[in-house]
Design a protein around this motif. Structure first.
Motif, PDB file in Angstrom:
ATOM      1  N   THR A  28       6.465   6.543  -2.228  1.00  0.00           N
ATOM      2  CA  THR A  28       5.153   6.663  -1.582  1.00  0.00           C
ATOM      3  C   THR A  28       3.982   6.473  -2.542  1.00  0.00           C
ATOM      4  OG1 THR A  28       5.356   9.067  -1.846  1.00  0.00           O
ATOM      5  CG2 THR A  28       5.950   8.144   0.299  1.00  0.00           C
ATOM      6  N   VAL A  29       4.194   6.758  -3.833  1.00  0.00           N
ATOM      7  CA  VAL A  29       3.098   6.685  -4.805  1.00  0.00           C
ATOM      8  C   VAL A  29       3.532   5.833  -6.006  1.00  0.00           C
ATOM      9  CG1 VAL A  29       1.498   7.962  -6.288  1.00  0.00           C
ATOM     10  CG2 VAL A  29       2.284   8.977  -4.127  1.00  0.00           C
ATOM     11  N   ARG A  59       2.065   4.731   0.142  1.00  0.00           N
ATOM     12  CA  ARG A  59       0.856   5.325   0.705  1.00  0.00           C
ATOM     13  C   ARG A  59      -0.303   5.304  -0.287  1.00  0.00           C
ATOM     14  NH1 ARG A  59       2.959   4.179   4.415  1.00  0.00           N
ATOM     15  NH2 ARG A  59       3.926   5.358   6.096  1.00  0.00           N
ATOM     16  N   MET A  60       0.017   5.280  -1.557  1.00  0.00           N
ATOM     17  CA  MET A  60      -1.042   5.304  -2.565  1.00  0.00           C
ATOM     18  C   MET A  60      -0.613   4.527  -3.806  1.00  0.00           C
ATOM     19  SD  MET A  60      -2.850   8.530  -4.550  1.00  0.00           S
ATOM     20  CE  MET A  60      -3.653   9.152  -3.070  1.00  0.00           C
ATOM     21  N   ILE A  61      -1.547   3.766  -4.345  1.00  0.00           N
ATOM     22  CA  ILE A  61      -1.389   3.131  -5.655  1.00  0.00           C
ATOM     23  C   ILE A  61      -2.522   3.641  -6.530  1.00  0.00           C
ATOM     24  CG2 ILE A  61      -1.554   0.975  -6.951  1.00  0.00           C
ATOM     25  CD1 ILE A  61      -0.179  -0.430  -4.638  1.00  0.00           C
ATOM     26  N   THR A  62      -2.149   4.254  -7.649  1.00  0.00           N
ATOM     27  CA  THR A  62      -3.164   4.683  -8.612  1.00  0.00           C
ATOM     28  C   THR A  62      -3.150   3.701  -9.773  1.00  0.00           C
ATOM     29  OG1 THR A  62      -1.676   6.146  -9.842  1.00  0.00           O
ATOM     30  CG2 THR A  62      -2.836   7.097  -7.964  1.00  0.00           C
ATOM     31  N   TYR A  63      -4.324   3.338 -10.246  1.00  0.00           N
ATOM     32  CA  TYR A  63      -4.403   2.339 -11.316  1.00  0.00           C
ATOM     33  C   TYR A  63      -5.383   2.802 -12.380  1.00  0.00           C
ATOM     34  CZ  TYR A  63      -8.663   0.867  -8.858  1.00  0.00           C
ATOM     35  OH  TYR A  63      -9.897   0.851  -8.251  1.00  0.00           O
ATOM     36  N   ARG A  93      -3.352  -7.556   0.954  1.00  0.00           N
ATOM     37  CA  ARG A  93      -1.900  -7.531   1.076  1.00  0.00           C
ATOM     38  C   ARG A  93      -1.392  -6.160   1.497  1.00  0.00           C
ATOM     39  NH1 ARG A  93       0.871 -11.846  -0.432  1.00  0.00           N
ATOM     40  NH2 ARG A  93       2.078 -10.967   1.295  1.00  0.00           N
ATOM     41  N   LEU A  94      -2.106  -5.102   1.117  1.00  0.00           N
ATOM     42  CA  LEU A  94      -1.661  -3.730   1.392  1.00  0.00           C
ATOM     43  C   LEU A  94      -2.792  -2.938   2.057  1.00  0.00           C
ATOM     44  CD1 LEU A  94       0.060  -3.081  -2.058  1.00  0.00           C
ATOM     45  CD2 LEU A  94       1.233  -3.581   0.101  1.00  0.00           C
ATOM     46  N   PRO A  95      -3.160  -3.314   3.283  1.00  0.00           N
ATOM     47  CA  PRO A  95      -4.335  -2.695   3.912  1.00  0.00           C
ATOM     48  C   PRO A  95      -4.175  -1.212   4.240  1.00  0.00           C
ATOM     49  CG  PRO A  95      -3.160  -4.104   5.472  1.00  0.00           C
ATOM     50  CD  PRO A  95      -2.553  -4.352   4.136  1.00  0.00           C
ATOM     51  N   ARG A  96      -2.938  -0.717   4.345  1.00  0.00           N
ATOM     52  CA  ARG A  96      -2.725   0.683   4.704  1.00  0.00           C
ATOM     53  C   ARG A  96      -2.541   1.584   3.483  1.00  0.00           C
ATOM     54  NH1 ARG A  96       1.394   0.402   9.946  1.00  0.00           N
ATOM     55  NH2 ARG A  96       0.020  -0.874  11.260  1.00  0.00           N
ATOM     56  N   VAL A  97      -2.569   0.991   2.312  1.00  0.00           N
ATOM     57  CA  VAL A  97      -2.364   1.750   1.085  1.00  0.00           C
ATOM     58  C   VAL A  97      -3.705   2.208   0.524  1.00  0.00           C
ATOM     59  CG1 VAL A  97      -1.515   1.656  -1.291  1.00  0.00           C
ATOM     60  CG2 VAL A  97      -0.227   0.551   0.546  1.00  0.00           C
ATOM     61  N   LYS A  98      -3.766   3.466   0.111  1.00  0.00           N
ATOM     62  CA  LYS A  98      -4.967   3.972  -0.557  1.00  0.00           C
ATOM     63  C   LYS A  98      -4.906   3.605  -2.033  1.00  0.00           C
ATOM     64  CE  LYS A  98      -7.501   8.232  -1.659  1.00  0.00           C
ATOM     65  NZ  LYS A  98      -7.559   9.703  -1.491  1.00  0.00           N
ATOM     66  N   PHE A  99      -5.986   3.026  -2.551  1.00  0.00           N
ATOM     67  CA  PHE A  99      -6.078   2.683  -3.963  1.00  0.00           C
ATOM     68  C   PHE A  99      -7.005   3.688  -4.645  1.00  0.00           C
ATOM     69  CE2 PHE A  99      -4.321  -1.132  -2.309  1.00  0.00           C
ATOM     70  CZ  PHE A  99      -3.662  -1.754  -3.360  1.00  0.00           C
ATOM     71  N   LEU A 100      -6.487   4.334  -5.673  1.00  0.00           N
ATOM     72  CA  LEU A 100      -7.243   5.361  -6.389  1.00  0.00           C
ATOM     73  C   LEU A 100      -7.322   4.992  -7.866  1.00  0.00           C
ATOM     74  CD1 LEU A 100      -8.554   8.218  -6.627  1.00  0.00           C
ATOM     75  CD2 LEU A 100      -6.240   9.103  -6.999  1.00  0.00           C
ATOM     76  N   GLN A 101      -8.535   4.888  -8.369  1.00  0.00           N
ATOM     77  CA  GLN A 101      -8.707   4.631  -9.792  1.00  0.00           C
ATOM     78  C   GLN A 101      -8.589   5.944 -10.561  1.00  0.00           C
ATOM     79  OE1 GLN A 101     -11.707   2.295 -12.875  1.00  0.00           O
ATOM     80  NE2 GLN A 101     -12.343   2.634 -10.775  1.00  0.00           N
ATOM     81  N   THR A 102      -7.749   5.951 -11.577  1.00  0.00           N
ATOM     82  CA  THR A 102      -7.579   7.138 -12.403  1.00  0.00           C
ATOM     83  C   THR A 102      -8.267   6.923 -13.744  1.00  0.00           C
ATOM     84  OG1 THR A 102      -5.477   6.326 -13.271  1.00  0.00           O
ATOM     85  CG2 THR A 102      -5.402   7.730 -11.317  1.00  0.00           C
TER      86      THR A 102
END
Length: 451
Positions: free
Chosen positions: A214-215, A241-245, A261-270
């Motif tokens: 999921t992450v 569900r989430m990609i952190t970058y 490409r991944l419209p349902r994924v939350k992108f979170l900048q770390t």
């Protein structure tokens, strides 16, 4: 034996899967048992409480259990995943270990060379009966800096976290602050970690599909490699569900491609540094490069455009370097230049040492790369500065094209320059473009400039 709270808490997750490795899966009960095995192994080899131990190897079931056993034993743990002998030698000289452990070979050797005098900060940790963690800078510009953390304090930041059944890819390296942060987060919530034998886009994507991960914590460079290798078309990644970058600036155009490409994924900048630990962040949105630091155990300020941090999890100090990157009152000068919007959100523009100075004008490589990646024939790129007698520097870039254009390559590169000129100020447009087969990157998946 009275176990530390983190390890003691594993009992509540006993039958849950802790780790999927390339060979099998392990439960938290098995992890607990293996910690006991490792504690006996350490005692049998004379590894005393609070001894300095140098660990070679990346994440594995045995390696994680050994790390936790050393933490329980109050040891000062120096982590290393590098294989270069000279780099290992430099790191060991800085850490001054009493024991060296090879995780894969399952070997312990006592250091027989004369020990250098104990660093006072190590002595302070021992006086408090706290475990320690030594992390190293990448060492690409000289001998690596050895940074000493109070490991008990670092682990303490994860106390009382709510249990959550998350499946998280343990992507970042064992000796990276982001990797340690991911591991401690998984352990504190009773999550499930997955590790890969090799970190290719296909391998990672296949494991996401297999284990319904999921992450995914990773870097912009690796996310672009996933795009280039078309894994989003080949594998079922619907569990994400989430990609952190983090680790490097994200080109805005790359983020937008990923969102398509991944419209349902939350992108979170770390954001974090080896010196300060990982800082809790929230992104303005999944489409935005703006973020802000959440309230908690850290504070920040902007000084002349540079981000300064101060946190409860920052290092005690360097073992082999001056503290000139810290102020007297504890602020760490990150070297990251930022932009702040009207609502107080920050945007990382780039590292101060990577800025390209064209006749007094600042050019950020990530901005140039973002424009170049918008061209339909550009798969990847790396912008950098080259010396120029008139302007000081000019902008150049390595380009990975989407096909082999043979004798027409020069024409394609000219078209890319014309494209960039329409979207950027003239001084930001690359004067020199070079077609390369691939952009080189480090084991931490940061882009490298290798001509």
């Amino acid at each position: 034996m009275i176990f530390k709270p983190l390890i003691n808490g594993f009992a509540q997750f006993s039958n849950q899967i802790f780790l999927n490795d390339p060979e099998q899966s392990y439960t938290y009960a098995q992890l607990n048992d293996e910690i006991g095995v490792q504690l006996e192994w350490l005692a049998g080899h004379g590894v005393a409480r609070q001894a300095v131990v140098f660990m070679n190897g990346d994440f594995s079931f045995t390696g994680i259990a050994l790390f936790l056993a050393l933490y329980q034993n109050g040891n000062i743990i120096a982590l290393n995943t590098a294989e270069n002998p000279a780099e290992i030698q430099n790191k060991q000289a800085a850490a001054n270990p009493e024991f060296v452990i090879d995780i894969e070979a399952r070997q312990i050797r006592a250091c027989t060379v004369a020990q250098a005098p104990q660093n006072p900060m190590i002595g302070e940790l021992k006086k408090q009966a706290h475990a320690g963690l030594i992390l190293f800078s990448s060492g690409t510009t000289g001998k690596p800096k050895a940074m000493l953390h109070d490991l008990d304090r670092l682990v303490g930041e994860f106390a009382d976290k709510r249990s959550r059944r998350l499946d998280i890819f343990l992507f970042l390296l064992f000796d990276h602050i982001g990797g340690i942060n991911t591991l401690l987060n998984i352990l504190s919530i009773g999550g499930t970690a997955t590790i890969a034998a090799s970190k290719t886009p296909d391998t990672v994507a296949s494991l996401i599909e297999k284990h319904r991960i999921t992450v995914l914590p990773t870097s912009p460079t690796f996310l672009n490699l996933m795009l280039i290798n078309q894994v989003f078309d080949t594998y079922n990644l619907s569990s994400l569900r989430m990609i952190t970058y983090g680790t490097e600036p994200m080109p805005e155009s790359l983020l937008l491609k990923l969102r398509e490409r991944l419209p349902r994924v939350k992108f979170l900048q770390t954001f974090g540094t080896s010196e300060t630990g990982i800082i809790n962040t929230s992104s303005l949105s999944s489409d935005s490069l703006y973020m802000r630091f959440q309230e908690g155990s850290s504070e920040h300020k902007i000084v002349d455009g540079e981000l300064w941090l101060r946190s409860a999890t920052q290092v005690m100090g360097y073992l082999n370097h001056s503290m000139d990157s810290f102020t007297e009152d504890g602020w760490f000068k990150t070297g990251d230049l930022v932009e702040v919007n009207a609502d107080g959100y920050l945007k990382i523009l780039g590292r101060s040492k990577e800025i390209i100075n064209v006749g007094g004008e600042k050019v950020y490589p990530a901005e140039v790369e973002s424009v170049l990646l918008r061209h339909p024939q550009v798969r990847d790129c790396k912008a950098y500065g080259e010396a120029n007698g008139l302007t000081g520097q000019f902008v150049a870039a390595h380009i990975v094209l989407d096909s082999d254009y043979g004798d027409s390559t020069a024409t394609v590169l000219r078209d890319i320059r014309h494209f960039a000129r329409r979207l950027m100020d003239a001084y930001k447009v690359p004067v020199r473009l070079k077609s390369v087969n691939a952009i080189q990157y480090s084991t931490r998946f940061k882009k490298l400039l290798i001509d």
